[in-house]
Design an enzyme around this catalytic site. Structure first.
Site, PDB file in Angstrom:
ATOM      1  N   THR A   1     -52.047 -48.196 -41.755  1.00  0.00           N
ATOM      2  CA  THR A   1     -52.141 -47.698 -40.370  1.00  0.00           C
ATOM      3  C   THR A   1     -51.935 -48.850 -39.403  1.00  0.00           C
ATOM      4  O   THR A   1     -52.296 -49.989 -39.688  1.00  0.00           O
ATOM      5  CB  THR A   1     -53.526 -47.063 -40.153  1.00  0.00           C
ATOM      6  OG1 THR A   1     -53.621 -45.895 -40.971  1.00  0.00           O
ATOM      7  CG2 THR A   1     -53.736 -46.658 -38.694  1.00  0.00           C
TER       8      THR A   1
ATOM      9  N   SER B   1     -49.319 -50.496 -35.937  1.00  0.00           N
ATOM     10  CA  SER B   1     -47.928 -50.580 -35.484  1.00  0.00           C
ATOM     11  C   SER B   1     -47.013 -51.173 -36.550  1.00  0.00           C
ATOM     12  O   SER B   1     -45.868 -50.734 -36.704  1.00  0.00           O
ATOM     13  CB  SER B   1     -47.847 -51.380 -34.180  1.00  0.00           C
ATOM     14  OG  SER B   1     -48.498 -52.622 -34.316  1.00  0.00           O
TER      15      SER B   1
ATOM     16  N   ALA C   1     -52.609 -56.109 -40.843  1.00  0.00           N
ATOM     17  CA  ALA C   1     -53.906 -56.794 -40.727  1.00  0.00           C
ATOM     18  C   ALA C   1     -54.044 -57.314 -39.306  1.00  0.00           C
ATOM     19  O   ALA C   1     -53.042 -57.520 -38.611  1.00  0.00           O
ATOM     20  CB  ALA C   1     -53.998 -57.946 -41.719  1.00  0.00           C
TER      21      ALA C   1
ATOM     22  N   GLU D   1     -58.497 -47.308 -45.170  1.00  0.00           N
ATOM     23  CA  GLU D   1     -57.600 -48.390 -45.609  1.00  0.00           C
ATOM     24  C   GLU D   1     -58.202 -49.148 -46.784  1.00  0.00           C
ATOM     25  O   GLU D   1     -57.509 -49.493 -47.739  1.00  0.00           O
ATOM     26  CB  GLU D   1     -57.347 -49.364 -44.456  1.00  0.00           C
ATOM     27  CG  GLU D   1     -56.468 -48.791 -43.370  1.00  0.00           C
ATOM     28  CD  GLU D   1     -56.343 -49.688 -42.147  1.00  0.00           C
ATOM     29  OE1 GLU D   1     -55.375 -49.517 -41.407  1.00  0.00           O
ATOM     30  OE2 GLU D   1     -57.218 -50.552 -41.938  1.00  0.00           O
TER      31      GLU D   1
END
Ligand code: A5P
Length: 233
Positions: A34, A36, A92, A112
């Protein structure tokens, strides 16, 4: 031409996301991260599936990633249909030299972490601004249960952490895909001992998970503003 900083970051994120598709092999079961950077990966994966004979199945770590993958025609499993994954590709917020990470800026840290834990390898995709000497410039997200959340927040403070409840754009308490809240912990000094801090925070009953991702990262793809990448094995 001067490219604005945020667009440079986008070039770097896109480069990392695109490069990760080269790790995907036919028949793999993949965890979709998840954020950008992960979103660039999902776009590239959709394109690869449409333009080649590549066939994969996936699970998503958030509703956002699920919708993106689904609308692109990716075959998605419910998380309870499977117990293991070949590979997870995720971004991250910070990653240090030992590949220890902070994640959860996008609020998806719990799913995640579960999905990464189910995976043979967690491939991390970042732009080079995410590389740090020590973790802690980025606030550490901690997912907590709504039940007695004020008490949980108080316990976090009693352990010496400074945290505040995350709010959404409307000023309401931010609610994760799991129906929980997030406390963002800020620190003036880097986290000297993330393992210990993680264990301390997890000792509070209302704390569900922290955004420390320790000893989980496999290969790391680092994107740069000129569109090039480096791989940290
Ligand atoms: C989502 O909860 C996060 O863990 C993201 O992976 C992390 O915030 C990186 O996001 P960007 O790729 O948007 O920087």
């Amino acid at each position: 031409m001067n490219i604005p900083k945020h667009q440079q970051n986008d070039i770097a994120k896109q480069a990392a996301g695109k490069a990760a598709v080269n790790y995907i092999q036919d028949g793999m079961l993949i965890g979709l991260g998840t954020g950008s950077t992960a979103s660039y990966f999902i776009d590239a994966l959709i394109e690869r599936c449409h333009t080649t004979t590549l066939k994969i199945h996936a699970v998503a770590t958030s509703e956002r990633s699920y919708q993106q993958a689904k609308s692109g025609g990716i075959s998605l499993y419910d998380i309870n249909q499977i117990t293991q994954l070949d590979m997870t590709i995720d971004g991250a917020d910070e990653i240090d030299r030992k590949k220890q990470m902070i994640k959860g800026g996008g609020g998806a840290l719990l799913r995640e972490k579960i999905v990464a834990y189910m995976s043979q390898e967690m491939v991390v995709i970042v732009d080079d601004t995410k590389l740090v000497e020590y973790l802690g410039c980025f606030p550490l997200p901690v997912e907590i249960l709504p039940f007695a959340y004020q008490s949980t927040l108080n316990q976090i403070h009693l352990l010496g952490f400074q945290g505040r409840l995350r709010q959404d754009a409307q000023g309401q308490l931010y609610v994760t895909d799991n129906g929980n809240y997030i406390v963002d912990i800020v620190t003036k000094h880097p986290f000297q001992n993330p393992q210990q801090d993680h264990a301390l925070l997890k000792s509070i009953p209302g704390v569900i998970e922290t955004g420390f991702f320790l000893n989980m990262a496999g290969r790391v793809i680092v994107g740069h503003n000129d569109g090039s990448i480096d791989i940290i094995e």
